[in-house]
Design a protein around this motif. Structure first.
Motif, short mmCIF file in Angstrom:
data_model
loop_
_atom_site.label_atom_id
_atom_site.label_comp_id
_atom_site.label_asym_id
_atom_site.label_seq_id
_atom_site.Cartn_x
_atom_site.Cartn_y
_atom_site.Cartn_z
N TYR A 1 21.80 29.40 -4.97
CA TYR A 1 20.38 29.65 -4.76
C TYR A 1 20.00 31.04 -5.25
O TYR A 1 20.67 32.03 -4.97
CB TYR A 1 20.03 29.51 -3.28
N PHE B 1 16.24 33.51 -5.85
CA PHE B 1 14.85 33.61 -5.40
C PHE B 1 14.17 34.81 -6.06
O PHE B 1 14.82 35.81 -6.35
CB PHE B 1 14.79 33.82 -3.87
N TYR C 1 11.83 29.80 -6.51
CA TYR C 1 13.24 29.77 -6.18
C TYR C 1 13.94 28.68 -6.97
O TYR C 1 13.29 27.82 -7.59
CB TYR C 1 13.46 29.56 -4.67
N GLN D 1 22.31 26.44 1.26
CA GLN D 1 21.07 26.27 1.99
C GLN D 1 21.30 26.18 3.49
O GLN D 1 20.56 26.70 4.29
CB GLN D 1 20.35 25.01 1.52
N GLY D 2 22.34 25.46 3.85
CA GLY D 2 22.52 25.17 5.26
C GLY D 2 23.35 26.19 6.01
O GLY D 2 23.36 26.20 7.23
N HIS D 3 24.04 27.05 5.33
CA HIS D 3 24.93 27.96 6.04
C HIS D 3 24.90 29.31 5.37
O HIS D 3 25.68 29.61 4.47
CB HIS D 3 26.34 27.41 6.06
N TYR D 4 24.00 30.14 5.81
CA TYR D 4 23.90 31.47 5.23
C TYR D 4 24.84 32.42 5.97
O TYR D 4 24.40 33.33 6.64
CB TYR D 4 22.47 31.99 5.34
N SER D 5 26.11 32.20 5.83
CA SER D 5 27.04 33.03 6.58
C SER D 5 26.93 34.49 6.20
O SER D 5 27.14 35.38 7.00
CB SER D 5 28.47 32.55 6.35
N SER D 6 26.60 34.74 4.96
CA SER D 6 26.44 36.13 4.54
C SER D 6 24.98 36.47 4.31
O SER D 6 24.65 37.59 3.99
CB SER D 6 27.23 36.39 3.26
N GLY D 7 24.12 35.51 4.49
CA GLY D 7 22.71 35.77 4.31
C GLY D 7 22.34 35.97 2.86
O GLY D 7 23.12 35.72 1.96
N TYR D 8 21.12 36.40 2.67
CA TYR D 8 20.63 36.72 1.35
C TYR D 8 21.19 38.07 0.91
O TYR D 8 21.39 38.97 1.71
CB TYR D 8 19.11 36.90 1.39
N PHE E 1 19.93 40.96 -1.92
CA PHE E 1 18.83 41.32 -2.80
C PHE E 1 19.27 42.27 -3.90
O PHE E 1 20.17 43.10 -3.71
CB PHE E 1 17.72 42.01 -2.00
N GLN F 1 17.45 36.10 9.81
CA GLN F 1 18.13 37.26 9.26
C GLN F 1 17.31 38.52 9.52
O GLN F 1 16.08 38.47 9.55
CB GLN F 1 18.35 37.09 7.76
N PHE G 1 16.79 42.48 8.01
CA PHE G 1 17.02 43.33 6.84
C PHE G 1 16.51 44.74 7.11
O PHE G 1 15.56 44.93 7.87
CB PHE G 1 16.28 42.79 5.60
N ASN H 1 20.94 43.42 3.95
CA ASN H 1 21.07 42.41 4.99
C ASN H 1 21.86 42.99 6.15
O ASN H 1 23.00 43.43 5.99
CB ASN H 1 21.78 41.19 4.42
N TYR I 1 22.88 38.07 9.98
CA TYR I 1 22.53 36.65 9.93
C TYR I 1 22.76 36.15 11.35
O TYR I 1 23.91 36.13 11.82
CB TYR I 1 23.41 35.92 8.93
#
Lengths: 115, 106
Positions: free
Chosen positions: A31, A33, A48, A97-104, A106, B33, B35, B45, B48
């Motif tokens: 993913y 964005f 996205y 999508q379903g498991h953002y273990s580390s998040g986004y 940037f 999340q 930030f 980040n 989460y």
């Protein structure tokens, strides 16, 4: 270097010109964005992509075009820049999508000024 | 659409003070999340945290999904904590951001 990189960091362009902002990530995240950040509005999603050749509109897509021919790249094009598109643009990526273990994660952002 | 409200909008602290930032959601909490945007504009980040509590050094976060809110705690604040703190909730594929809390530590 591993990570997510945006280029250029700063850009000044004239009204009506086409400009492309680049985003490159090295994690093979599915993913990606594009957000814009404006005073009073926070971050708003432009477009996205869930995978190569799959893109979809976000909250504020008008005037922008994206493509994703390769997983690692997600360029954002302003077809005919307007002053209202003066903003800071952030690219982000995530692994699923379903498991953002580390998040986004940037990129460092591109500050675009349209004169 | 999903609304994400953050409070307070601005916060001024002296070094060493503690603070609590709050995020309320109009819809269910999904992949929440937190930030931090530093004064140079970089978005980092922090957590989460779709539910429960997590801690990372002087920062901790708690999400109560059933009541649709999340809290970010900053203890013994330092000048490097200054910046804007955003929470974000997932809607579909993408995150929806609140407008942020601007923290100034001096």
């Amino acid at each position: 270097d591993a990570g997510i990189t945006q280029s250029p960091r700063y850009k000044i362009t004239e009204t009506g010109r086409q400009v492309t902002l680049m985003c490159h990530q090295t994690w093979s995240h599915s993913y990606m964005f594009w957000y814009r950040q404006d005073l009073g509005h926070g971050l708003r999603l432009i477009y996205y992509s869930a995978a190569a050749d799959i893109t979809d509109k976000g909250e504020v897509p008008d005037g922008y075009v994206v493509s994703r021919s390769k997983t690692e790249n997600f360029p954002l094009t302003l077809e005919s820049a307007t002053r209202s598109q003066t903003s800071v643009y952030f690219c982000a990526s995530s692994d699923s999508q379903g498991h953002y273990s580390s998040g986004y994660t940037f990129g460092s952002g591109t500050r675009l000024t349209v004169v | 659409g999903i609304q994400v409200e953050q409070s307070p909008p601005d916060l001024i602290l002296q070094e060493g003070a503690n603070s609590t930032l709050r995020c309320n959601f109009s819809d269910s909490v999904n992949n929440l999340q937190w930030f931090h945007q530093n004064p140079w504009g970089q978005l980092i980040n922090l957590f989460y945290i779709p539910s429960g509590t997590k801690q990372n050094g002087r920062l901790s976060a708690t999400t109560v999904a059933t009541e649709r809110y999340s809290l970010l705690y900053i203890s013994s604040s330092q000048t490097t904590d200054s910046g804007v703190y955003f929470c974000a909730n997932q809607a579909g594929t993408a995150l929806i951001f609140g407008k942020g809390t601007t923290l100034s530590v001096s």
